[in-house]
Design a protein around this motif. Structure first.
Motif, PDB file in Angstrom:
ATOM      1  N   GLY A   1      -9.411 -33.102  35.316  1.00  0.00           N
ATOM      2  CA  GLY A   1     -10.400 -34.141  35.022  1.00  0.00           C
ATOM      3  C   GLY A   1     -11.695 -33.633  34.419  1.00  0.00           C
ATOM      4  O   GLY A   1     -12.710 -34.330  34.448  1.00  0.00           O
ATOM      5  N   LEU A   2     -11.684 -32.428  33.836  1.00  0.00           N
ATOM      6  CA  LEU A   2     -12.909 -31.826  33.315  1.00  0.00           C
ATOM      7  C   LEU A   2     -13.033 -31.900  31.798  1.00  0.00           C
ATOM      8  O   LEU A   2     -14.011 -31.397  31.230  1.00  0.00           O
ATOM      9  N   GLY A   3     -12.065 -32.511  31.132  1.00  0.00           N
ATOM     10  CA  GLY A   3     -12.128 -32.655  29.684  1.00  0.00           C
ATOM     11  C   GLY A   3     -12.979 -33.846  29.275  1.00  0.00           C
ATOM     12  O   GLY A   3     -13.464 -34.621  30.103  1.00  0.00           O
ATOM     13  N   LYS A   4     -13.145 -34.024  27.970  1.00  0.00           N
ATOM     14  CA  LYS A   4     -14.003 -35.087  27.446  1.00  0.00           C
ATOM     15  C   LYS A   4     -13.463 -36.486  27.748  1.00  0.00           C
ATOM     16  O   LYS A   4     -14.243 -37.428  27.932  1.00  0.00           O
ATOM     17  N   TYR A   5     -12.140 -36.634  27.800  1.00  0.00           N
ATOM     18  CA  TYR A   5     -11.592 -37.983  27.939  1.00  0.00           C
ATOM     19  C   TYR A   5     -12.026 -38.624  29.251  1.00  0.00           C
ATOM     20  O   TYR A   5     -12.474 -39.773  29.287  1.00  0.00           O
ATOM     21  N   VAL A   6     -11.898 -37.905  30.352  1.00  0.00           N
ATOM     22  CA  VAL A   6     -12.241 -38.478  31.662  1.00  0.00           C
ATOM     23  C   VAL A   6     -13.726 -38.787  31.751  1.00  0.00           C
ATOM     24  O   VAL A   6     -14.124 -39.882  32.180  1.00  0.00           O
ATOM     25  N   SER A   7     -14.573 -37.849  31.348  1.00  0.00           N
ATOM     26  CA  SER A   7     -16.019 -38.081  31.459  1.00  0.00           C
ATOM     27  C   SER A   7     -16.468 -39.242  30.570  1.00  0.00           C
ATOM     28  O   SER A   7     -17.293 -40.071  30.976  1.00  0.00           O
ATOM     29  N   ARG A   8     -15.924 -39.323  29.355  1.00  0.00           N
ATOM     30  CA  ARG A   8     -16.280 -40.440  28.471  1.00  0.00           C
ATOM     31  C   ARG A   8     -15.769 -41.768  29.014  1.00  0.00           C
ATOM     32  O   ARG A   8     -16.461 -42.787  28.925  1.00  0.00           O
ATOM     33  N   PHE A   9     -14.558 -41.762  29.575  1.00  0.00           N
ATOM     34  CA  PHE A   9     -13.990 -42.986  30.134  1.00  0.00           C
ATOM     35  C   PHE A   9     -14.861 -43.498  31.277  1.00  0.00           C
ATOM     36  O   PHE A   9     -15.174 -44.697  31.340  1.00  0.00           O
ATOM     37  N   ILE A  10     -15.254 -42.634  32.174  1.00  0.00           N
ATOM     38  CA  ILE A  10     -16.076 -43.046  33.311  1.00  0.00           C
ATOM     39  C   ILE A  10     -17.397 -43.627  32.840  1.00  0.00           C
ATOM     40  O   ILE A  10     -17.880 -44.648  33.353  1.00  0.00           O
ATOM     41  N   LYS A  11     -18.002 -43.002  31.831  1.00  0.00           N
ATOM     42  CA  LYS A  11     -19.290 -43.458  31.324  1.00  0.00           C
ATOM     43  C   LYS A  11     -19.184 -44.786  30.588  1.00  0.00           C
ATOM     44  O   LYS A  11     -20.036 -45.673  30.751  1.00  0.00           O
ATOM     45  N   ALA A  12     -18.129 -44.938  29.765  1.00  0.00           N
ATOM     46  CA  ALA A  12     -18.020 -46.110  28.899  1.00  0.00           C
ATOM     47  C   ALA A  12     -17.344 -47.303  29.554  1.00  0.00           C
ATOM     48  O   ALA A  12     -17.668 -48.454  29.257  1.00  0.00           O
ATOM     49  N   GLU A  13     -16.381 -47.051  30.442  1.00  0.00           N
ATOM     50  CA  GLU A  13     -15.528 -48.129  30.932  1.00  0.00           C
ATOM     51  C   GLU A  13     -15.764 -48.508  32.391  1.00  0.00           C
ATOM     52  O   GLU A  13     -15.161 -49.447  32.880  1.00  0.00           O
ATOM     53  N   THR A  14     -16.626 -47.756  33.098  1.00  0.00           N
ATOM     54  CA  THR A  14     -16.868 -48.057  34.508  1.00  0.00           C
ATOM     55  C   THR A  14     -18.355 -47.942  34.808  1.00  0.00           C
ATOM     56  O   THR A  14     -19.140 -47.470  33.992  1.00  0.00           O
ATOM     57  N   SER A  15     -18.737 -48.363  35.991  1.00  0.00           N
ATOM     58  CA  SER A  15     -20.120 -48.213  36.450  1.00  0.00           C
ATOM     59  C   SER A  15     -20.217 -47.072  37.461  1.00  0.00           C
ATOM     60  O   SER A  15     -21.223 -46.939  38.162  1.00  0.00           O
ATOM     61  N   GLY A  16     -19.148 -46.263  37.564  1.00  0.00           N
ATOM     62  CA  GLY A  16     -19.089 -45.200  38.545  1.00  0.00           C
ATOM     63  C   GLY A  16     -19.643 -43.894  38.029  1.00  0.00           C
ATOM     64  O   GLY A  16     -20.190 -43.802  36.914  1.00  0.00           O
ATOM     65  N   SER A  17     -19.483 -42.853  38.832  1.00  0.00           N
ATOM     66  CA  SER A  17     -19.971 -41.513  38.507  1.00  0.00           C
ATOM     67  C   SER A  17     -18.814 -40.534  38.491  1.00  0.00           C
ATOM     68  O   SER A  17     -17.828 -40.706  39.219  1.00  0.00           O
ATOM     69  N   LEU A  18     -18.935 -39.488  37.675  1.00  0.00           N
ATOM     70  CA  LEU A  18     -17.904 -38.464  37.618  1.00  0.00           C
ATOM     71  C   LEU A  18     -17.733 -37.794  38.984  1.00  0.00           C
ATOM     72  O   LEU A  18     -16.648 -37.315  39.311  1.00  0.00           O
ATOM     73  N   ALA A  19     -18.792 -37.786  39.791  1.00  0.00           N
ATOM     74  CA  ALA A  19     -18.717 -37.189  41.127  1.00  0.00           C
ATOM     75  C   ALA A  19     -17.791 -37.976  42.058  1.00  0.00           C
ATOM     76  O   ALA A  19     -17.370 -37.451  43.091  1.00  0.00           O
ATOM     77  N   ASP A  20     -17.470 -39.222  41.680  1.00  0.00           N
ATOM     78  CA  ASP A  20     -16.596 -40.057  42.505  1.00  0.00           C
ATOM     79  C   ASP A  20     -15.137 -39.973  42.086  1.00  0.00           C
ATOM     80  O   ASP A  20     -14.286 -40.668  42.634  1.00  0.00           O
ATOM     81  N   VAL A  21     -14.839 -39.120  41.079  1.00  0.00           N
ATOM     82  CA  VAL A  21     -13.482 -39.029  40.527  1.00  0.00           C
ATOM     83  C   VAL A  21     -12.642 -38.034  41.323  1.00  0.00           C
ATOM     84  O   VAL A  21     -13.110 -36.957  41.695  1.00  0.00           O
ATOM     85  N   SER A  22     -11.381 -38.399  41.547  1.00  0.00           N
ATOM     86  CA  SER A  22     -10.414 -37.495  42.172  1.00  0.00           C
ATOM     87  C   SER A  22      -9.017 -37.892  41.728  1.00  0.00           C
ATOM     88  O   SER A  22      -8.820 -38.929  41.083  1.00  0.00           O
ATOM     89  N   ASN A  23      -8.032 -37.052  42.039  1.00  0.00           N
ATOM     90  CA  ASN A  23      -6.621 -37.344  41.780  1.00  0.00           C
ATOM     91  C   ASN A  23      -6.338 -37.737  40.328  1.00  0.00           C
ATOM     92  O   ASN A  23      -5.652 -38.718  40.051  1.00  0.00           O
ATOM     93  N   VAL A  24      -6.852 -36.945  39.401  1.00  0.00           N
ATOM     94  CA  VAL A  24      -6.625 -37.218  37.977  1.00  0.00           C
ATOM     95  C   VAL A  24      -5.180 -36.894  37.615  1.00  0.00           C
ATOM     96  O   VAL A  24      -4.637 -35.856  38.002  1.00  0.00           O
ATOM     97  N   ASP A  25      -4.561 -37.781  36.851  1.00  0.00           N
ATOM     98  CA  ASP A  25      -3.198 -37.585  36.343  1.00  0.00           C
ATOM     99  C   ASP A  25      -3.173 -38.162  34.929  1.00  0.00           C
ATOM    100  O   ASP A  25      -2.971 -39.352  34.737  1.00  0.00           O
ATOM    101  N   LEU A  26      -3.416 -37.297  33.922  1.00  0.00           N
ATOM    102  CA  LEU A  26      -3.612 -37.758  32.548  1.00  0.00           C
ATOM    103  C   LEU A  26      -2.677 -37.028  31.597  1.00  0.00           C
ATOM    104  O   LEU A  26      -2.554 -35.803  31.646  1.00  0.00           O
ATOM    105  N   ASN A  27      -2.019 -37.787  30.718  1.00  0.00           N
ATOM    106  CA  ASN A  27      -1.101 -37.237  29.725  1.00  0.00           C
ATOM    107  C   ASN A  27      -1.605 -37.558  28.319  1.00  0.00           C
ATOM    108  O   ASN A  27      -2.241 -38.596  28.094  1.00  0.00           O
ATOM    109  N   GLN A  28      -1.297 -36.676  27.369  1.00  0.00           N
ATOM    110  CA  GLN A  28      -1.654 -36.874  25.970  1.00  0.00           C
ATOM    111  C   GLN A  28      -0.452 -36.535  25.093  1.00  0.00           C
ATOM    112  O   GLN A  28       0.051 -35.422  25.121  1.00  0.00           O
ATOM    113  N   LEU A  29      -0.006 -37.492  24.293  1.00  0.00           N
ATOM    114  CA  LEU A  29       1.104 -37.308  23.369  1.00  0.00           C
ATOM    115  C   LEU A  29       0.603 -37.567  21.957  1.00  0.00           C
ATOM    116  O   LEU A  29       0.038 -38.627  21.672  1.00  0.00           O
TER     117      LEU A  29
END
Length: 338
Positions: A263-291
């Motif tokens: 969860g340390l790449g640009k996608y997760v941090s940008r998603f949290i900032k743009a699509e939620t009102s939460g904080s990156l400090a509240d993120v856990s259990n990331v499971d992300l795929n890129q094709l």
């Protein structure tokens, strides 16, 4: 902007008179359509114009004495394709000396952790760059960079050190060892090991490999990463990519698949900032795929047409609540080098 352009124009004659100076550049523009725009260069949804690391620069050097050479690079990202009002941004700019014992430079430069990737990032500088999942793709100012000569025409040992007076916290550095040829010319294979300590607040270890088999090139990258700050303790895990490039005449077909649970790449941090009102400090259990699936076509020695389709899918927990990360991008672009 006008003052900046005038200043650059004033400097051009001085640059052109530098010993062995080469002027170069790249214009790389594309049109992308996506629902969320999280991975897009400008972070905007819908159909957008993207600037993919267009740049201009000067590089060269001078033999000061037998066995001692001075070298330099001044490179600027060109940003004035949209209405943001920005013209330039910093890229690799440094001054160094080279001897039989290696090269040492000071200034702004890609860390040796980043450059250990070689050519494995087959969608590099686009919205499908490996940095959407990976941390550590850092271009650091106020840095010292050492690159060893190629030992036995096979091995290099390299290091980056950030001058601590200009950064908070403990000393930050990166180390790498490479084997083979990242350009896959002198040897049809490449392997690299790299370690990043504290640069951008991340500790990470990276293994990269690539091999050329006729017209097909296979590549892979595995990285373990964790954040140094205790409030991001849940951002800790592995990221990996595998890819294939197949050259058929003037066309290169490309396929890549990656997975991330750090969860340390640009996608997760940008998603949290743009699509939620939460904080990156509240993120856990990331499971992300890129094709990503795409192709480049060489129109000429200097011009390429390119395009790709990329899908991001997965989920994470944000303060204990499951959040989906899905998005699709379609991109068509043109690149001109001079």
């Amino acid at each position: 902007m006008k003052k900046t352009l005038i200043a650059m124009a004033t400097l051009l004659p001085a640059f052109s008179s530098m010993a062995a100076a080469d002027f170069y550049g790249r214009i790389n523009l594309s049109v992308t359509d996506s629902e969320l725009g999280v991975a897009a260069q400008n972070g905007k949804a819908g159909t957008v114009l993207e600037n993919n690391s267009s740049r201009i620069g000067f590089k060269g050097g001078e033999e000061l004495s037998p066995g001692l050479k001075l070298f330099y690079q001044l490179e600027f990202g060109v940003d004035n394709f949209d209405n943001s009002g920005k013209t330039f941004k910093p890229r690799n700019s440094f001054l160094g000396v080279k001897t039989d014992f290696g090269a040492l430079s000071v200034g702004r430069n890609d860390t040796v952790f980043k450059t250990a990737e070689g050519k494995v990032d087959i969608f590099g500088t686009t919205n499908s760059d490996i940095d959407r999942l990976l941390p550590g793709q850092t271009r650091a100012g106020d840095s010292l960079t050492y690159q060893s000569p190629k030992l036995a025409d096979l091995i290099t040992v390299n290091g980056t050190y950030l001058m601590s007076d200009n950064y908070d916290g403990d000393n930050a550095y990166a180390l790498s060892t490479t084997l083979g040829d990242s350009g896959l010319k002198n040897q049809p294979w490449y392997v690299a090991l790299a370690y990043n300590k504290g640069i951008d607040g991340v500790d990470a270890a990276r293994l990269v490999s690539q091999v050329k088999l006729g017209e097909v090139t296979l590549g892979g990258l595995l990285q373990q990463s964790e954040h140094q700050d205790a409030k991001y303790a849940a951002l800790d895990g592995d990221t990996w990519f595998v890819n294939l490039a197949w050259d058929i005449g003037k066309t290169r077909l490309k396929f890549e698949y990656g997975h991330d649970d750090a969860g340390l790449g640009k996608y997760v941090s940008r998603f949290i900032k743009a699509e939620t009102s939460g904080s990156l400090a509240d993120v856990s259990n990331v499971d992300l795929n890129q094709l990503s699936v795409g192709a480049n076509y060489k129109v000429s020695k200097t011009t390429q047409l390119w395009g790709h389709y990329t899908r991001f899918d997965g989920d994470l927990l944000l303060a204990g609540t499951s959040v989906e990360l899905d998005d699709d991008l379609i991109t068509l672009g043109v690149r001109y080098d001079f």
